[in-house]
Design a protein around this motif. Structure first.
Motif, PDB file in Angstrom:
ATOM      1  N   LEU A 221       0.811  -1.220   0.000  1.00 28.43           N
ATOM      2  CA  LEU A 221       0.000   0.000   0.000  1.00 28.43           C
ATOM      3  C   LEU A 221       0.844   1.270   0.000  1.00 28.43           C
ATOM      4  O   LEU A 221       0.424   2.286  -0.560  1.00 28.43           O
ATOM      5  N   ASP A 222       2.024   1.223   0.597  1.00 27.29           N
ATOM      6  CA  ASP A 222       2.908   2.394   0.539  1.00 27.29           C
ATOM      7  C   ASP A 222       3.343   2.648  -0.903  1.00 27.29           C
ATOM      8  O   ASP A 222       3.362   3.795  -1.370  1.00 27.29           O
TER       9      ASP A 222
ATOM     10  N   GLU B  14       2.598   5.661  -6.217  1.00 28.81           N
ATOM     11  CA  GLU B  14       2.238   5.667  -7.641  1.00 28.81           C
ATOM     12  C   GLU B  14       0.972   6.487  -7.889  1.00 28.81           C
ATOM     13  O   GLU B  14       0.878   7.219  -8.883  1.00 28.81           O
ATOM     14  N   LEU B  15      -0.011   6.369  -7.013  1.00 29.97           N
ATOM     15  CA  LEU B  15      -1.218   7.182  -7.138  1.00 29.97           C
ATOM     16  C   LEU B  15      -0.876   8.658  -6.993  1.00 29.97           C
ATOM     17  O   LEU B  15      -1.442   9.510  -7.695  1.00 29.97           O
ATOM     18  N   GLY B  16       0.053   8.978  -6.107  1.00 29.77           N
ATOM     19  CA  GLY B  16       0.495  10.360  -5.949  1.00 29.77           C
ATOM     20  C   GLY B  16       1.157  10.898  -7.202  1.00 29.77           C
ATOM     21  O   GLY B  16       0.909  12.045  -7.602  1.00 29.77           O
TER      22      GLY B  16
ATOM     23  N   TRP C 197      -0.167  14.029  -9.423  1.00 35.07           N
ATOM     24  CA  TRP C 197       0.678  15.172  -9.784  1.00 35.07           C
ATOM     25  C   TRP C 197       0.481  15.530 -11.258  1.00 35.07           C
ATOM     26  O   TRP C 197       0.254  16.697 -11.596  1.00 35.07           O
ATOM     27  N   TYR C 198       0.584  14.536 -12.129  1.00 36.92           N
ATOM     28  CA  TYR C 198       0.409  14.808 -13.555  1.00 36.92           C
ATOM     29  C   TYR C 198      -0.987  15.334 -13.853  1.00 36.92           C
ATOM     30  O   TYR C 198      -1.163  16.251 -14.652  1.00 36.92           O
ATOM     31  N   LEU C 199      -1.987  14.767 -13.219  1.00 35.01           N
ATOM     32  CA  LEU C 199      -3.359  15.226 -13.421  1.00 35.01           C
ATOM     33  C   LEU C 199      -3.518  16.680 -12.989  1.00 35.01           C
ATOM     34  O   LEU C 199      -4.118  17.495 -13.703  1.00 35.01           O
TER      35      LEU C 199
END
Length: 109
Positions: A57-58, A63-65, A69-71
């Motif tokens: 989960l870390d 990766e979700l972060g 960022w790109y979004l």
């Protein structure tokens, strides 16, 4: 954290607006980061029989972060506050749910 505050913080580490090929760079980065998430999911299916409790989960949060960022930076490029994008999406989904159109395909369902 407030989405617009996040967007402003993300912009501190972004290339200067108007940089050559900025949109292309941001789009490729967004696709690349979501691809990394998909690749890790594929390995869970392959190596752990689809047991997503095995996901680190870390690592997923990192990766979700990166994807966020790109979004955020891409939205800013077009003058879209991230909170507005999120609110519009929730309204769209609530409308679909109310009309019984969550499932199916097509942008305008």
């Amino acid at each position: 954290m407030d989405l617009n505050a996040y967007q402003q913080a993300a912009l501190r580490t972004a290339a200067t607006k108007g940089t050559a090929n900025e949109v292309f760079h941001l789009l490729l980065g967004l696709v690349g980061e979501t691809g990394e998430i998909a690749e890790k999911a594929k390995k869970i299916v392959r190596d752990h029989d689809g047991d997503f409790d095995q996901w680190d989960l870390d690592d997923l949060a990192k990766e979700l972060g990166d994807t966020l960022w790109y979004l955020a930076v891409l939205a800013d490029h077009f003058g879209l506050p991230l909170a507005d994008v999120a609110e519009l999406n929730i309204k769209k989904l609530a409308d679909r749910q109310q009309r019984g159109a969550i499932g199916g395909s097509g942008d305008d369902r």
